[in-house]
Scaffold this active site. Sequence first.
Site, PDB file in Angstrom:
ATOM      1  N   GLU A   1       0.822  -1.210   0.000  1.00 40.12           N
ATOM      2  CA  GLU A   1       0.000   0.000   0.000  1.00 40.12           C
ATOM      3  C   GLU A   1       0.858   1.263   0.000  1.00 40.12           C
ATOM      4  OE1 GLU A   1      -3.021  -0.272  -0.648  1.00 40.12           O
ATOM      5  OE2 GLU A   1      -3.121  -2.435  -0.351  1.00 40.12           O
TER       6      GLU A   1
ATOM      7  N   HIS B   1       1.881   2.022  -3.437  1.00 40.26           N
ATOM      8  CA  HIS B   1       0.858   2.743  -4.213  1.00 40.26           C
ATOM      9  C   HIS B   1       1.003   4.248  -4.010  1.00 40.26           C
ATOM     10  CE1 HIS B   1      -1.646  -0.221  -6.129  1.00 40.26           C
ATOM     11  NE2 HIS B   1      -1.898  -0.873  -5.006  1.00 40.26           N
TER      12      HIS B   1
END
Length: 304
Positions: free
Chosen positions: A158, A161
């Site tokens: 994450e 990202h």
Amino acid sequence: MGKRLLFFILTNILVMTTIVVVWSLITTFTDIGGTFDTGGPGLGIDLGALAVFSLLVGFSGSFISLAMSRWMAKKMMKVKVLDPSGRLTAQEQAVVEKVHRFSRAAGLMHMPEVGIYHSNEVNAFATGPSKKRSLVAVSSGLLNSMDDDAVEGVIAHEVAHVSNGDMVTMTLLQGVVNTFVVFFSRIAAILVSRLVRSEMQTIVRFAAIIIFQILFSILGSIVVMAFSRYREFHADRGGADLAGRDKMAHALRSLQAHVNRATANDRTDDSAIQTMKINGKGGMAKLFSSHPDLEERIARLEQR
């Protein structure tokens, strides 16, 4: 994982539809121009003016959705934002430490907000309008179901990202898709309205614009989802660089193990299991999946 994109696409469709509804009402019931229907030969549509209008609405909807993404995620998922300087449990402190450690390793100048939301689903997501104003959130189900190495792999994914700027890149792509959606939905609505009596054309055109825009938005999401699947592979590689390939692969295998156990226990209709599964659908349904199949992700990561 898929929550990030789901929030963004739903918000985008709502914002775009609202803009178009308001504009259509203004142009329908006032003297302000904007129907783009010249009634001339051929299509009788002012394509130049329509293209400019579509570009403005398309990118406005996309960037407004981006600006709202973090706020929407917090509200919809009831995320508890963790204050690093506040009183935290050992579990909460560990999540904050992991997010900040990987963020520094990724070269982020500003630490993302860190949150936990209560849910049985094994999930995590990153969102936000910029690297400076990002959010990384994990579910309680993920923290309670995975070991520490797997949690690190998920969080590193994450953070990757955020570091890759995926939300901004997705916004630009969505803006292009929106532009085509608005452009072709207006053309289709104008052409359909000419098939009815003149006194009915205004109301038919108004309704057709909304219907075609929603329909074309759903079709346009196929392009966005395909790009999302590509970025997931990239985030897996980024997560492997931050946490180590073994931990990233272990996180994906842990997700796959949860899916396999759920399948063996015939719990595949459980919403939490569907989230773990990420994507196991074939055929047309696969086109609307934001994530590649877990087995494919594991295979690609091991091929590095």
